[in-house]
Design a protein around this motif. Structure first.
Motif, PDB file in Angstrom:
ATOM      1  N   ASP A 151       0.808  -1.221   0.000  1.00 40.54           N
ATOM      2  CA  ASP A 151       0.000   0.000   0.000  1.00 40.54           C
ATOM      3  C   ASP A 151       0.844   1.274   0.000  1.00 40.54           C
ATOM      4  OD1 ASP A 151      -2.256  -1.588   0.103  1.00 40.54           O
ATOM      5  OD2 ASP A 151      -2.453  -1.441   2.293  1.00 40.54           O
ATOM      6  N   THR A 200       0.990   3.569  -3.051  1.00 37.06           N
ATOM      7  CA  THR A 200      -0.309   4.208  -3.297  1.00 37.06           C
ATOM      8  C   THR A 200      -0.463   5.458  -2.453  1.00 37.06           C
ATOM      9  OG1 THR A 200      -1.325   2.078  -3.825  1.00 37.06           O
ATOM     10  CG2 THR A 200      -2.805   3.884  -3.211  1.00 37.06           C
ATOM     11  N   GLY A 228       2.100  -1.760  -9.129  1.00 40.08           N
ATOM     12  CA  GLY A 228       0.909  -0.932  -8.970  1.00 40.08           C
ATOM     13  C   GLY A 228       0.778   0.120 -10.055  1.00 40.08           C
ATOM     14  N   SER A 286       0.473   3.613  -9.169  1.00 40.41           N
ATOM     15  CA  SER A 286       0.523   4.866  -8.431  1.00 40.41           C
ATOM     16  C   SER A 286       1.406   5.876  -9.155  1.00 40.41           C
ATOM     17  CB  SER A 286       1.078   4.629  -7.027  1.00 40.41           C
ATOM     18  OG  SER A 286       2.473   4.400  -7.075  1.00 40.41           O
TER      19      SER A 286
END
Length: 282
Positions: free
Chosen positions: A52, A55, A75, A77
């Protein structure tokens, strides 16, 4: 106040905490602490799931964070890598049952199981290959045996787990990963606090890679000795009371220490001492 994300668990967690501690930042005393304020450094730490972190940083909610390059690239991001940190290294590979494919070019139409679909999809797109990417959480090496996939893409260390599953690594590595410091790519230049954090962490990395070596050597051998220990800019050479000798101090790579000590001894150097470097700025 600088807001920093730190991995809360997994292989990234303890090394990240230790590196920050060596860099002079206060760190949590108990694993259940999820937020910690280091007032002396005007910094607030948030302990989050490694996946996470990019992000939160990419959304601008946190200034910087420590995560894996694989998690950053998997990811979508807006975070970007600022500094590689040199721990939690891993290599990402394709693997399959022998005879399934001769190379990655044979993946067209195949099913590929992975915990990192973003990395795999990006690699396949770059190669112009159309294949089905199946996301699985956790171990993926049994996916072929269970009929879920034809190929797996996973982190490979020794390859023993893959061999036990009847798989072999195919082709070159997709990605070489390690822990990295990340920041929001949408912002301007790093703030002074972010630059200071990066400098401190880089100082820890260098201090772990180098040691300080001190020795005495005769004047006529000093040029040869300094060639063995050139230091960062140049070694420090100081005269001794005995006019025929000088004292030399320089940084050398830790992994080369014993070889250099042996060669200095052969040159006639004596009083050879090696000490750890706790921190540095170069």
């Amino acid at each position: 106040m600088l807001r920093v994300a730190v991995p809360n668990k997994g292989s990234l967690s303890e090394p990240a905490v230790e590196m920050l501690r060596e860099a002079g930042y206060r760190q949590r005393a108990a694993r259940h602490e999820l937020v910690l304020v280091d007032a002396d450094n005007d910094t607030e730490f948030f302990f989050l799931r490694p996946r996470d972190i990019a992000t939160y940083v990419g959304a601008g909610q946190l200034d910087v964070g420590i995560t894996g390059r694989d998690l950053l690239l998997d990811g979508h991001s807006d975070a970007e890598e600022l500094l590689p940190l040199g721990f939690a290294r891993s290599t990402f590979h394709y693997a399959t049952v022998p005879g399934t494919a001769a190379s990655v070019d044979d993946f067209a139409g195949k099913r590929i199981a992975t915990s990192y679909p973003g990395i795999v999809r990006r690699d396949l797109d770059a190669r112009g290959i159309e294949a089905e990417v199946i996301r699985l959480d956790g171990a993926v090496e049994t996916a072929v045996r269970l009929g879920v996939a034809d190929i797996v893409a996973d982190v490979v260390e020794t390859g023993a787990t893959l061999r036990q599953a009847g798989l072999e690594v195919l082709g070159e590595a997709i990605l070489h990963s390690e822990a990295v410091l990340v920041r929001d790519a949408r912002g301007g230049p790093p703030s002074p606090q972010v630059e200071q954090l990066a400098r401190r962490l880089n100082g820890v990395i260098i201090a772990r890679q180098y040691v300080m070596i001190d020795y005495d050597v005769r004047v006529e051998a000093v040029d040869d000795a300094c060639a063995l220990t050139p230091g960062i800019e140049s070694p420090t050479v100081s005269p001794l009371h005995d006019k025929g000798w000088v004292a030399v101090r320089a940084m050398v790579e830790r992994k080369q220490t014993n070889r250099i000590m042996d060669e200095l001894w052969e040159l006639g150097a004596r009083g050879i001492l090696v000490t750890d470097i706790l921190a540095c700025r170069l």
